[in-house]
Design a protein around this motif. Structure first.
Motif, PDB file in Angstrom:
ATOM      1  N   VAL A  78       0.834  -1.209   0.000  1.00 14.51           N
ATOM      2  CA  VAL A  78       0.000   0.000   0.000  1.00 14.51           C
ATOM      3  C   VAL A  78       0.867   1.257   0.000  1.00 14.51           C
ATOM      4  O   VAL A  78       0.588   2.229  -0.724  1.00 14.51           O
ATOM      5  CB  VAL A  78      -0.953  -0.013   1.215  1.00 14.51           C
ATOM      6  CG1 VAL A  78      -1.651   1.340   1.373  1.00 14.51           C
ATOM      7  CG2 VAL A  78      -1.979  -1.129   1.082  1.00 14.51           C
ATOM      8  N   LEU A  79       1.933   1.236   0.794  1.00 17.61           N
ATOM      9  CA  LEU A  79       2.815   2.405   0.849  1.00 17.61           C
ATOM     10  C   LEU A  79       3.441   2.702  -0.514  1.00 17.61           C
ATOM     11  O   LEU A  79       3.635   3.867  -0.887  1.00 17.61           O
ATOM     12  CB  LEU A  79       3.918   2.193   1.892  1.00 17.61           C
ATOM     13  CG  LEU A  79       3.479   2.219   3.358  1.00 17.61           C
ATOM     14  CD1 LEU A  79       4.652   1.844   4.268  1.00 17.61           C
ATOM     15  CD2 LEU A  79       2.918   3.583   3.738  1.00 17.61           C
ATOM     16  N   LYS A  80       3.750   1.645  -1.272  1.00 18.69           N
ATOM     17  CA  LYS A  80       4.365   1.840  -2.585  1.00 18.69           C
ATOM     18  C   LYS A  80       3.322   2.189  -3.642  1.00 18.69           C
ATOM     19  O   LYS A  80       3.479   3.154  -4.403  1.00 18.69           O
ATOM     20  CB  LYS A  80       5.118   0.570  -2.996  1.00 18.69           C
ATOM     21  CG  LYS A  80       5.685   0.604  -4.413  1.00 18.69           C
ATOM     22  CD  LYS A  80       6.778   1.636  -4.575  1.00 18.69           C
ATOM     23  CE  LYS A  80       7.259   1.730  -6.022  1.00 18.69           C
ATOM     24  NZ  LYS A  80       7.800   0.468  -6.533  1.00 18.69           N
ATOM     25  N   GLU A 105       9.049   5.559  -2.011  1.00 18.81           N
ATOM     26  CA  GLU A 105      10.093   4.955  -2.839  1.00 18.81           C
ATOM     27  C   GLU A 105      10.632   3.664  -2.235  1.00 18.81           C
ATOM     28  O   GLU A 105      10.834   2.674  -2.931  1.00 18.81           O
ATOM     29  CB  GLU A 105      11.232   5.954  -3.049  1.00 18.81           C
ATOM     30  CG  GLU A 105      12.262   5.462  -4.057  1.00 18.81           C
ATOM     31  CD  GLU A 105      13.313   6.515  -4.371  1.00 18.81           C
ATOM     32  OE1 GLU A 105      14.179   6.238  -5.224  1.00 18.81           O
ATOM     33  OE2 GLU A 105      13.271   7.608  -3.765  1.00 18.81           O
ATOM     34  N   TYR A 106      10.906   3.661  -0.930  1.00 20.10           N
ATOM     35  CA  TYR A 106      11.424   2.465  -0.255  1.00 20.10           C
ATOM     36  C   TYR A 106      10.501   2.134   0.921  1.00 20.10           C
ATOM     37  O   TYR A 106      10.734   2.560   2.055  1.00 20.10           O
ATOM     38  CB  TYR A 106      12.848   2.692   0.219  1.00 20.10           C
ATOM     39  CG  TYR A 106      13.805   2.936  -0.925  1.00 20.10           C
ATOM     40  CD1 TYR A 106      14.170   1.892  -1.777  1.00 20.10           C
ATOM     41  CD2 TYR A 106      14.312   4.203  -1.182  1.00 20.10           C
ATOM     42  CE1 TYR A 106      15.025   2.102  -2.843  1.00 20.10           C
ATOM     43  CE2 TYR A 106      15.173   4.424  -2.243  1.00 20.10           C
ATOM     44  CZ  TYR A 106      15.524   3.370  -3.066  1.00 20.10           C
ATOM     45  OH  TYR A 106      16.372   3.592  -4.129  1.00 20.10           O
ATOM     46  N   PRO A 107       9.440   1.369   0.655  1.00 20.39           N
ATOM     47  CA  PRO A 107       8.376   1.218   1.663  1.00 20.39           C
ATOM     48  C   PRO A 107       8.603   0.141   2.716  1.00 20.39           C
ATOM     49  O   PRO A 107       7.946   0.155   3.748  1.00 20.39           O
ATOM     50  CB  PRO A 107       7.167   0.856   0.805  1.00 20.39           C
ATOM     51  CG  PRO A 107       7.759   0.086  -0.338  1.00 20.39           C
ATOM     52  CD  PRO A 107       9.091   0.722  -0.619  1.00 20.39           C
ATOM     53  N   PRO A 153       4.403  -3.435  -6.919  1.00 21.48           N
ATOM     54  CA  PRO A 153       3.731  -4.738  -6.903  1.00 21.48           C
ATOM     55  C   PRO A 153       4.712  -5.851  -7.300  1.00 21.48           C
ATOM     56  O   PRO A 153       5.632  -5.621  -8.088  1.00 21.48           O
ATOM     57  CB  PRO A 153       2.622  -4.585  -7.934  1.00 21.48           C
ATOM     58  CG  PRO A 153       2.430  -3.117  -8.102  1.00 21.48           C
ATOM     59  CD  PRO A 153       3.775  -2.501  -7.869  1.00 21.48           C
ATOM     60  N   THR A 154       4.482  -7.013  -6.791  1.00 20.29           N
ATOM     61  CA  THR A 154       5.464  -8.077  -6.891  1.00 20.29           C
ATOM     62  C   THR A 154       5.422  -8.773  -8.248  1.00 20.29           C
ATOM     63  O   THR A 154       4.356  -9.092  -8.774  1.00 20.29           O
ATOM     64  CB  THR A 154       5.232  -9.102  -5.771  1.00 20.29           C
ATOM     65  OG1 THR A 154       5.295  -8.421  -4.519  1.00 20.29           O
ATOM     66  CG2 THR A 154       6.276 -10.197  -5.804  1.00 20.29           C
TER      67      THR A 154
END
Length: 698
Positions: free
Chosen positions: A68-70, A76-78, A175-176
């Motif tokens: 969510v942070l990203k 940038e670095y969540p 997202p992964t």
């Protein structure tokens, strides 16, 4: 160290949840499933439950927070921020749960009984197992003198594992995406690798971050399996033997291997052999032995959750069996004539008890069942195969059980969560099931499959056949239920590569080992009626049978020890360059790497090691053609068009690319199109990285 604190908070949260929501575990686990008292410590179930029900939710909350942070807040670095938020949240939740539990117990003036601890024999047995697993896991993956040592037997599997781990600890994979097939969705169960990568980010050395959860997963599985076997059979010896059979597989392969060796080579082969015995397809991969738990570290971690579910639900099966037994006694006739006359009444009585009582389709512990369903649902991207097999077994347990709504709550919750996870990660279907009879058997007929299973399991099959003939009641039914994963392996393919069904076969073998263990345990007993006056003979027979059931797996353990290790400099210049200059948003065009310095730097490969991507359902054939087109492009314009179309950020040209059998690289075209931003080595060993964002021609 933040990594240790992270794990500690997870365990404390699991402790608070389990002791608040599942207080019955203290007493329930110390009895057989039929209700007989046992000298069995509840810690065999409670300690694994604390860790699993704490660390798994903490991992998920951390991941989702970082996501969510990203994605939403474009941080940038969540991940480190997500760690802090998740740890604060879980600390507060743990404190609240423990506080309310304390107040509740104080108000009720509850006096808790002190749970029993392990016996001396159990301490020794599981202490040896802990040392054994630690040595096994570290011999296949360890850091020494600044070098990463990876065992040959796990080398290929660790290519995607390490790629995913480093995509989180060095990269920003939200997202992964799959590190060996960058640019698409993630169909690979990656949450265990996320946990490892996060622990490395929090300061834990990579081998400790990978190995400690792996060791715990194996030990927890053994603790829960031991307790399950003891509760089913009422015999501690059966628990020890079941655990032993889980660690060292049953197979006649060792004896066939000895029989085929020339007389003068037997001892030399036993001392020096480094290849796994192979008489069935892919057996030489180490497909059936301890090597699976070395290269698929997430498997044992998930198996422990499955065993927890069985500890929870099996009492319901025995309750139904007890009710049916009482009904039979009530309706039994005194004479044969009355028995015939009362047959209809007996059938009606059984049917009423089985289907139409308040408890048959009732609910006993909805909150507990819901929490267990959440834990099971969380497995979908830890290891989806375990979740699938677990739900299949629970279905057949529910069919003969009391409180079927409890099963429905757990299974329904797990299904909903797994579907939500699939929607989040996968663009399309998570699985593509199809009927495929025979698994890896060469002769895909009933007798061909039977012959194949004999080659895999040997006399274990005879034990199971004997148990089906001689066993009684619930335990006989459990032989069938625990065989369900095996039936799935031989009839259904959930992915393009049916070989991955081997995990179902191993799950079935683990569970079914309870029954030969009970038979052998009985042979050890003084009061055994079989050969009543031949105690020494019975015990010698029991020892020999144990040897026959474990010697193949024991021999393969030594093979794992002897295999050579690939050694990587942790600070290799190529690893450092990719760690410092690329992120998980950058897609790298390279030769189809397995595990190398680029992968260890956290690079996201457009097309890496193809086998695992193919088995996960990715279209590897199309991507292989695209890679060929890009490397063989004849003009800068043609190359740049392809690069832009497929989102490539960097191109690697090295010895692997120049000597590839899949394409003929035109390096002069690449060099004329993009700037070389990094070079390492000389001549044919020259390793060059081209930045596609720095064009030399327009």
């Amino acid at each position: 160290m933040l990594g240790i604190l992270y794990l500690f908070l997870g365990v404390m949260f699991g402790y608070a949840v389990c002791e608040s929501a599942f207080p019955h575990m203290r007493e329930a686990v110390t009895k057989t499933f039929t209700g007989k008292e046992l000298s069995l410590s509840s810690y065999f179930v409670r300690i694994p439950a604390w860790v699993l029900s704490g660390v798994i939710p903490l991992t998920w909350v951390t991941y989702l927070t970082a996501y969510v942070l990203k994605v939403v807040f474009s941080l940038e670095y969540p991940l480190l921020t997500a760690d802090i938020l998740a740890m604060v949240l879980f600390f507060c939740l743990t404190a609240a749960l423990l506080f309310f539990r304390y107040r509740r117990e104080k108000k009720a003036q509850t006096v808790k009984s002190r749970p029993g601890w392990f016996t001396t024999t159990e301490w020794i047995f599981f202490g040896v197992l802990l040392v054994f697993f630690t040595q096994l896991i570290f011999c296949t993956f360890s850091v020494k003198d600044g070098n990463l040592n990876v065992g040959f037997s796990v080398y290929s599997d660790f290519a995607p594992h390490m790629g995913m781990i480093r995509s989180f600890s060095y990269g920003n994979n939200f997202p992964t995406a799959y590190s060996h097939f960058a640019g698409e969705d993630i169909r690979y169960h990656f949450l265990f690798q996320f946990l490892v990568g996060n622990l490395e980010l929090l300061g834990m050395r990579v081998d400790l971050a990978f190995n400690l959860p792996s060791i715990f997963g194996l030990l927890a599985t053994c603790m829960l399996l031991y307790a399950l076997a003891v509760r089913i059979t009422g015999k501690h010896a059966a628990g020890y033997l079941t655990t032993l059979f889980f660690v060292f597989r049953s197979s006649p392969s060792f004896f066939r291997f000895l029989a085929e060796l020339p007389k003068g080579e037997i001892w030399q082969q036993l001392k020096t052999r480094q290849q796994f015995i192979e008489y069935t397809q892919n057996e030489g991969w180490g497909l059936w032995n301890l090597n699976v738990y070395c290269n698929q570290r997430h498997l044992a971690f998930a198996l422990a959750v499955m065993l927890l579910a069985f500890h929870y639900f099996l009492p319901y099966v025995y309750e139904m069996a007890e009710k049916l037994s009482r009904k039979r006694e009530e309706l039994s006739a005194d004479t044969e004539e009355k028995a015939r006359a009362s047959f209809g009444a007996m059938l009606a009585g059984y049917g009423k008890t089985f289907f139409f009582t308040k408890t048959a389709f009732g609910v006993k512990h909805p909150l507990r069942s819901l929490l267990l369903g959440v834990l099971l649902g969380a497995l979908a991207f830890f290891n989806g195969s375990v979740l699938t097999a677990c739900c299949a077994v629970l279905f057949f347990l529910a069919a003969v059980s009391d409180y079927r709504l409890d099963y429905l709550i757990s299974a329904g919750t797990a299904l909903v969560l797994s579907l939500l996870e699939s929607k989040l990660f996968i663009a399309g279907s998570a699985v593509s099931p199809k009927y495929q009879f025979g698994f890896l058997a060469a002769n895909k007929t009933f007798f061909g499959v039977l012959d194949y299973m004999w080659q895999l399991w040997g006399i274990l099959l005879l034990f199971l056949g004997a148990y089906l003939l001689l066993g009684r009641g619930v335990k006989r039914y459990l032989v069938f239920v625990f065989s369900v994963p095996l039936l799935m392996a031989f009839t259904v393919s959930l992915t393009p590569d049916i070989t991955v069904n081997h995990k179902f076969v191993m799950m079935a073998e683990m569970l079914l080992s309870v029954f030969p263990a009970e038979i052998i345990a009985v042979l050890f007993e003084k009061q055994c009626t079989f050969l009543k006056n031949r105690l020494v003979m019975r015990r010698i027979t029991a020892v020999l049978l144990t040897v026959f059931l474990t010697i193949t797996g024991f021999f393969e353990y030594f093979i794992i020890q002897r295999q050579y290790q690939a050694v990587y400099d942790m600070e290799d210049p190529r690893t450092v360059w990719f760690r410092e200059n690329t992120d998980s948003d950058d897609i790298i065009l390279s030769a189809p790497y397995a595990l190398n310095e680029v992968v260890l730097g956290g690079a996201m490969l457009y097309y890496g090691h193809a086998y695992y991507a193919m088995s996960a359902g990715y279209d590897t054939y199309t991507r292989e053609e695209i890679v060929e087109q890009m490397y063989e492009a004849r003009t800068p314009a043609a190359l740049d068009a392809l690069i832009q179309e497929h989102g490539i950020d960097y191109i690697i040209v090295d010895r692997d690319a120049r000597e590839s059998v899949y394409f003929n690289v035109r390096e002069y075209v690449i060099a004329a199109t993009y700037e070389a931003v990094y070079t390492y080595g000389e001549e044919e060993d020259r390793f060059t990285v081209y930045d596609t964002g720095k064009k030399l021609v327009q």
